[in-house]
Scaffold this motif. Structure first.
Motif, PDB file in Angstrom:
ATOM      1  N   ALA B  84     -10.022  83.443 -83.992  1.00  0.00           N
ATOM      2  CA  ALA B  84     -11.047  82.814 -83.223  1.00  0.00           C
ATOM      3  C   ALA B  84     -11.529  83.582 -81.868  1.00  0.00           C
ATOM      4  CB  ALA B  84     -10.415  81.423 -82.759  1.00  0.00           C
ATOM      5  N   GLY B  86     -12.602  86.283 -81.167  1.00  0.00           N
ATOM      6  CA  GLY B  86     -13.545  87.192 -81.199  1.00  0.00           C
ATOM      7  C   GLY B  86     -14.974  86.022 -80.891  1.00  0.00           C
ATOM      8  N   TYR B  87     -14.970  84.966 -81.348  1.00  0.00           N
ATOM      9  CA  TYR B  87     -16.102  84.040 -81.023  1.00  0.00           C
ATOM     10  C   TYR B  87     -16.078  83.718 -79.508  1.00  0.00           C
ATOM     11  CZ  TYR B  87     -19.371  80.188 -81.398  1.00  0.00           C
ATOM     12  OH  TYR B  87     -20.170  79.342 -81.001  1.00  0.00           O
ATOM     13  N   ARG B  88     -14.867  83.298 -79.079  1.00  0.00           N
ATOM     14  CA  ARG B  88     -14.407  83.013 -77.648  1.00  0.00           C
ATOM     15  C   ARG B  88     -15.116  84.064 -76.926  1.00  0.00           C
ATOM     16  NH1 ARG B  88     -10.448  79.280 -76.188  1.00  0.00           N
ATOM     17  NH2 ARG B  88      -9.478  80.124 -78.081  1.00  0.00           N
ATOM     18  N   ARG B  89     -14.705  85.308 -77.080  1.00  0.00           N
ATOM     19  CA  ARG B  89     -15.116  86.458 -76.287  1.00  0.00           C
ATOM     20  C   ARG B  89     -16.546  86.746 -76.198  1.00  0.00           C
ATOM     21  NH1 ARG B  89     -10.631  89.358 -78.397  1.00  0.00           N
ATOM     22  NH2 ARG B  89     -11.881  90.267 -80.110  1.00  0.00           N
ATOM     23  N   PHE B  90     -17.297  86.478 -77.393  1.00  0.00           N
ATOM     24  CA  PHE B  90     -18.891  86.714 -77.352  1.00  0.00           C
ATOM     25  C   PHE B  90     -19.378  85.893 -76.365  1.00  0.00           C
ATOM     26  CE2 PHE B  90     -23.158  85.290 -78.511  1.00  0.00           C
ATOM     27  CZ  PHE B  90     -23.522  86.554 -78.752  1.00  0.00           C
ATOM     28  N   TRP B  91     -19.083  84.454 -76.151  1.00  0.00           N
ATOM     29  CA  TRP B  91     -19.778  83.611 -75.237  1.00  0.00           C
ATOM     30  C   TRP B  91     -19.193  83.885 -73.791  1.00  0.00           C
ATOM     31  CZ3 TRP B  91     -24.253  81.655 -75.918  1.00  0.00           C
ATOM     32  CH2 TRP B  91     -24.580  81.328 -77.319  1.00  0.00           C
ATOM     33  N   ASP B  92     -17.894  83.969 -73.886  1.00  0.00           N
ATOM     34  CA  ASP B  92     -17.354  84.436 -72.495  1.00  0.00           C
ATOM     35  C   ASP B  92     -18.046  85.405 -71.788  1.00  0.00           C
ATOM     36  OD1 ASP B  92     -15.544  82.184 -72.189  1.00  0.00           O
ATOM     37  OD2 ASP B  92     -13.675  83.467 -72.585  1.00  0.00           O
ATOM     38  N   ALA B  93     -18.269  86.517 -72.567  1.00  0.00           N
ATOM     39  CA  ALA B  93     -18.853  87.631 -72.059  1.00  0.00           C
ATOM     40  C   ALA B  93     -20.369  87.530 -71.788  1.00  0.00           C
ATOM     41  CB  ALA B  93     -18.352  89.061 -73.108  1.00  0.00           C
TER      42      ALA B  93
END
Lengths: 158, 111
Positions: B84, B86-93
């Protein structure tokens, strides 16, 4: 502080992200809905660009985005706008293509002085759709839709 | 149903009773009887749920046939959590980049 995303699960089939930005509502809304702005930031980790970003911002209007990594790998996503309330709310479908579950994503923009809070809610159509996403995802590797599903489940258990 | 480990984990988590059992076990091991108490269902029904959780590797059970306490095993959940990220990183970044971009937009608006 404005730099953290809060994750919640409003229902059994939804996951929501809440984030506050230090900018007025109209500006934040434009950043999410105008291609000339979107391509500058909706890119995830370093190393990706968005060579294609088409947004027809009206009820029934389609949108399409393509991401490209330095090594040439591409991901594409598209959907349709179901509701558009300028500066305050959009509802859009989102899918990685045939075989993927289509999610319905609601984005709400709320002003608080010169700051704006954005709540982005992703809704899966059914448990069957989730399961199908899982099976496809296992074959194709971890993609964002699959990750989104995992995020939802982790939040439910936490 | 697919039989890869992640799919089995998700299928096990898809039921609210099983999630409630896991939440209870997060506080410590418990017997089947203790686990049944909060639920308006029969012992066999609870046992069925426990079997699903056990097959998914989410719980382990004692060997004593008379008294088989259940304990939480978080290993499969950790796997899901890593994935999960990966998805968190996408939006955080993306959202961090949006912060900087909004600053530039504001300057342009002011000009």
């Amino acid at each position: 502080m404005s730099d953290t995303v809060t994750w919640t699960t409003p229902s059994e089939v939804e996951v929501a992200m809440t984030r506050t930005f230090n900018a007025p509502q109209a500006l934040v809304f434009d950043a999410f809905t105008r291609p000339e702005h979107v391509v500058h930031w909706m890119l995830g980790p370093e190393g990706w660009t968005m060579p294609v970003c088409e947004i027809d911002l009206r009820e029934g209007g389609a949108w399409h985005m393509v991401w490209r990594r330095e090594d040439g790998r591409e991901m594409a996503m598209s959907g349709k706008y179901l509701e558009v309330a300028p500066h305050s709310r959009t509802v859009q479908t989102e899918s990685w293509g045939p075989g993927w579950p289509e999610t319905v994503n609601t984005t709400e923009f709320t002003a608080s002085g010169e700051r704006t809070t954005v709540v982005h809610t992703v809704r899966f159509p059914s448990r069957e759709a989730r399961d199908r996403a899982l099976e496809t995802g296992m074959r194709d590797g971890a993609t964002a839709s699959y990750e989104r599903l995992a995020e939802y489940l982790v939040a439910v258990v936490a | 149903m697919a039989d890869d480990p992640l799919s089995i984990t998700f299928a096990a988590l898809a039921d609210p009773t099983r999630r409630a059992i896991l939440a209870r076990l997060a506080e410590g091991p418990a017997t089947v009887k203790e686990l049944s108490e909060p639920f308006p269902m029969s012992g066999p029904a609870i046992s069925k749920h426990l079997k699903v959780l056990e097959r998914a590797g989410l719980i382990s059970r004692g060997r004593d046939a008379q008294w088989r306490p259940c304990a939480l095993d978080a290993t499969p959940l950790r796997e899901v959590s890593e994935w999960a990220d990966g998805y968190r990183r996408f939006w955080d970044a993306s959202y961090r980049r949006l912060d900087a971009y909004l600053e530039r937009m504001k300057e342009q608006t002011d000009e």
